[in-house]
Design a protein around this motif. Sequence first.
Motif, PDB file in Angstrom:
ATOM      1  N   LEU A  69      11.261  39.412 -86.087  1.00 45.72           N
ATOM      2  CA  LEU A  69      11.329  38.383 -87.129  1.00 45.72           C
ATOM      3  C   LEU A  69       9.953  38.162 -87.738  1.00 45.72           C
ATOM      4  O   LEU A  69       9.797  38.115 -88.965  1.00 45.72           O
ATOM      5  CB  LEU A  69      11.857  37.076 -86.537  1.00 45.72           C
ATOM      6  CG  LEU A  69      11.776  35.848 -87.436  1.00 45.72           C
ATOM      7  CD1 LEU A  69      12.506  36.079 -88.750  1.00 45.72           C
ATOM      8  CD2 LEU A  69      12.336  34.626 -86.735  1.00 45.72           C
ATOM      9  N   ASN A  70       8.957  38.062 -86.897  1.00 45.96           N
ATOM     10  CA  ASN A  70       7.600  37.873 -87.389  1.00 45.96           C
ATOM     11  C   ASN A  70       7.152  39.057 -88.227  1.00 45.96           C
ATOM     12  O   ASN A  70       6.454  38.896 -89.223  1.00 45.96           O
ATOM     13  CB  ASN A  70       6.651  37.666 -86.220  1.00 45.96           C
ATOM     14  CG  ASN A  70       6.065  36.284 -86.242  1.00 45.96           C
ATOM     15  OD1 ASN A  70       5.667  35.806 -87.283  1.00 45.96           O
ATOM     16  ND2 ASN A  70       6.020  35.648 -85.092  1.00 45.96           N
ATOM     17  N   ASP A  71       7.577  40.235 -87.796  1.00 46.07           N
ATOM     18  CA  ASP A  71       7.294  41.427 -88.587  1.00 46.07           C
ATOM     19  C   ASP A  71       7.898  41.307 -89.972  1.00 46.07           C
ATOM     20  O   ASP A  71       7.255  41.607 -90.983  1.00 46.07           O
ATOM     21  CB  ASP A  71       7.901  42.650 -87.884  1.00 46.07           C
ATOM     22  CG  ASP A  71       6.871  43.395 -87.071  1.00 46.07           C
ATOM     23  OD1 ASP A  71       5.785  42.827 -86.859  1.00 46.07           O
ATOM     24  OD2 ASP A  71       7.160  44.530 -86.657  1.00 46.07           O
ATOM     25  N   ALA A  72       9.155  40.846 -89.994  1.00 42.24           N
ATOM     26  CA  ALA A  72       9.856  40.715 -91.268  1.00 42.24           C
ATOM     27  C   ALA A  72       9.224  39.631 -92.122  1.00 42.24           C
ATOM     28  O   ALA A  72       9.309  39.662 -93.353  1.00 42.24           O
ATOM     29  CB  ALA A  72      11.333  40.399 -91.021  1.00 42.24           C
TER      30      ALA A  72
ATOM     31  N   TRP B  73      16.559  41.748 -91.433  1.00 41.76           N
ATOM     32  CA  TRP B  73      16.546  41.161 -90.091  1.00 41.76           C
ATOM     33  C   TRP B  73      17.772  40.271 -89.893  1.00 41.76           C
ATOM     34  O   TRP B  73      18.460  40.353 -88.885  1.00 41.76           O
ATOM     35  CB  TRP B  73      15.267  40.350 -89.905  1.00 41.76           C
ATOM     36  CG  TRP B  73      15.133  39.713 -88.563  1.00 41.76           C
ATOM     37  CD1 TRP B  73      14.607  40.284 -87.445  1.00 41.76           C
ATOM     38  CD2 TRP B  73      15.544  38.390 -88.201  1.00 41.76           C
ATOM     39  NE1 TRP B  73      14.652  39.386 -86.410  1.00 41.76           N
ATOM     40  CE2 TRP B  73      15.229  38.223 -86.839  1.00 41.76           C
ATOM     41  CE3 TRP B  73      16.142  37.348 -88.886  1.00 41.76           C
ATOM     42  CZ2 TRP B  73      15.494  37.041 -86.157  1.00 41.76           C
ATOM     43  CZ3 TRP B  73      16.410  36.171 -88.213  1.00 41.76           C
ATOM     44  CH2 TRP B  73      16.090  36.031 -86.865  1.00 41.76           C
ATOM     45  N   GLY B  74      18.028  39.435 -90.873  1.00 45.90           N
ATOM     46  CA  GLY B  74      19.162  38.527 -90.772  1.00 45.90           C
ATOM     47  C   GLY B  74      20.480  39.270 -90.706  1.00 45.90           C
ATOM     48  O   GLY B  74      21.366  38.919 -89.927  1.00 45.90           O
TER      49      GLY B  74
ATOM     50  N   LYS C 227      11.811  40.027 -78.216  1.00 45.38           N
ATOM     51  CA  LYS C 227      11.732  41.200 -79.090  1.00 45.38           C
ATOM     52  C   LYS C 227      12.240  40.848 -80.480  1.00 45.38           C
ATOM     53  O   LYS C 227      11.684  41.264 -81.493  1.00 45.38           O
ATOM     54  CB  LYS C 227      12.556  42.353 -78.505  1.00 45.38           C
ATOM     55  CG  LYS C 227      11.887  43.053 -77.357  1.00 45.38           C
ATOM     56  CD  LYS C 227      12.290  44.526 -77.319  1.00 45.38           C
ATOM     57  CE  LYS C 227      11.646  45.309 -78.445  1.00 45.38           C
ATOM     58  NZ  LYS C 227      11.853  46.769 -78.355  1.00 45.38           N
ATOM     59  N   ASP C 228      13.312  40.069 -80.498  1.00 44.88           N
ATOM     60  CA  ASP C 228      13.872  39.629 -81.769  1.00 44.88           C
ATOM     61  C   ASP C 228      12.873  38.777 -82.534  1.00 44.88           C
ATOM     62  O   ASP C 228      12.752  38.897 -83.754  1.00 44.88           O
ATOM     63  CB  ASP C 228      15.150  38.828 -81.517  1.00 44.88           C
ATOM     64  CG  ASP C 228      16.319  39.377 -82.308  1.00 44.88           C
ATOM     65  OD1 ASP C 228      16.440  40.620 -82.388  1.00 44.88           O
ATOM     66  OD2 ASP C 228      17.096  38.576 -82.861  1.00 44.88           O
TER      67      ASP C 228
ATOM     68  N   ILE D 191      14.802  33.571 -80.239  1.00 44.71           N
ATOM     69  CA  ILE D 191      13.543  33.960 -80.873  1.00 44.71           C
ATOM     70  C   ILE D 191      12.381  33.820 -79.913  1.00 44.71           C
ATOM     71  O   ILE D 191      11.478  34.647 -79.897  1.00 44.71           O
ATOM     72  CB  ILE D 191      13.273  33.081 -82.119  1.00 44.71           C
ATOM     73  CG1 ILE D 191      14.454  33.147 -83.067  1.00 44.71           C
ATOM     74  CG2 ILE D 191      11.998  33.511 -82.816  1.00 44.71           C
ATOM     75  CD1 ILE D 191      14.797  34.527 -83.518  1.00 44.71           C
ATOM     76  N   VAL D 192      12.407  32.740 -79.135  1.00 43.81           N
ATOM     77  CA  VAL D 192      11.347  32.574 -78.143  1.00 43.81           C
ATOM     78  C   VAL D 192      11.956  32.556 -76.746  1.00 43.81           C
ATOM     79  O   VAL D 192      13.141  32.289 -76.566  1.00 43.81           O
ATOM     80  CB  VAL D 192      10.531  31.276 -78.365  1.00 43.81           C
ATOM     81  CG1 VAL D 192       9.974  31.200 -79.763  1.00 43.81           C
ATOM     82  CG2 VAL D 192      11.350  30.061 -78.043  1.00 43.81           C
ATOM     83  N   ASP D 193      11.106  32.837 -75.805  1.00 47.34           N
ATOM     84  CA  ASP D 193      11.505  32.877 -74.418  1.00 47.34           C
ATOM     85  C   ASP D 193      10.745  31.761 -73.719  1.00 47.34           C
ATOM     86  O   ASP D 193       9.534  31.605 -73.919  1.00 47.34           O
ATOM     87  CB  ASP D 193      11.125  34.234 -73.820  1.00 47.34           C
ATOM     88  CG  ASP D 193      12.097  34.636 -72.737  1.00 47.34           C
ATOM     89  OD1 ASP D 193      13.120  33.937 -72.585  1.00 47.34           O
ATOM     90  OD2 ASP D 193      11.828  35.639 -72.071  1.00 47.34           O
TER      91      ASP D 193
END
Lengths: 115, 115
Positions: free
Chosen positions: A95-98, B105-106, A90-91, A71-73
């Motif tokens: 996720l934040n979009d979702a 997403w999941g 990007k994921d 999720i984070v880099d």
Amino acid sequence: MATLNRPGASDGHVCGIDAAMEVIGGKWKVLILWALHEQPHRRFGELRRLVPGITEKVLASHLRELEADGIVDRVSYDEVPPRVEYTLTKDGIRLNDALGPLAAWGRERAGDAGS
Amino acid sequence: MATLNRPGASDGHVCGIDAAMEVIGGKWKVLILWALHEQPHRRFGELRRLVPGITEKVLASHLRELEADGIVDRVSYDEVPPRVEYTLTKDGIRLNDALGPLAAWGRERAGDAGS
DNA sequence: CTGTTCGCTCACCTCAGGGTAACCACCCAC
DNA sequence: GTGGGTGGTTACCCTGAGGTGAGCGAACAG
């Protein structure tokens, strides 16, 4: 669509939501996500300040879990003093979009009594 | 923007997400929600069967919390043997709607390796 | 008369996630 | 040398969410 009562779900999850919940299940995860969403490329100390109340240990472990989940880099510059930057992958962005609609729902019911 | 670092957020929440997280934070909440979403008007025993692994105590307490949060509606018929039905309220339906993208997403990352 | 179903409730216990706090290696300013 | 800032790690403790198992009160099947 019967995702729930289908016993043969892939890896123990009955629907996509609990797969997502495993990722954002930590107490401060969504706050970190949100902070990173608003301003990418935050450093450890900045994050600590942006998420008031979190301790270093928990921030570090959550960051590690989010990193492990893709999720984070985490980019550490080999300078001195040590500098580390965290970004959303990007994921993580998706996720934040979702998470957006959920945030809208929460905000709506916090402001409005929800009749 | 800047919802996070705004200290004067209404009731301790810094953004809408953790308000939502408080509601769906229980271990089985989303599964209950999902089961109720697929088939409204479920009874206690049906829910117990639909959510494999949950115990009566936890199901009852989660149901009570969801009811207190205005997510589910509890209708008990004064018959014998006792019959109780649970439904999603309008708010619950909208919550499930908001959960949709997260589920997608999941599911996406469960199926796809997430490249 | 016994056992089962139904929707819970109560008492107790476990365990992991999170909180507390000290410490580390390094460098700079004083 | 001392103190402060960097980004962590480690050890320990503690709370509370969740799991376990039993029981309840009425009716109905056998």
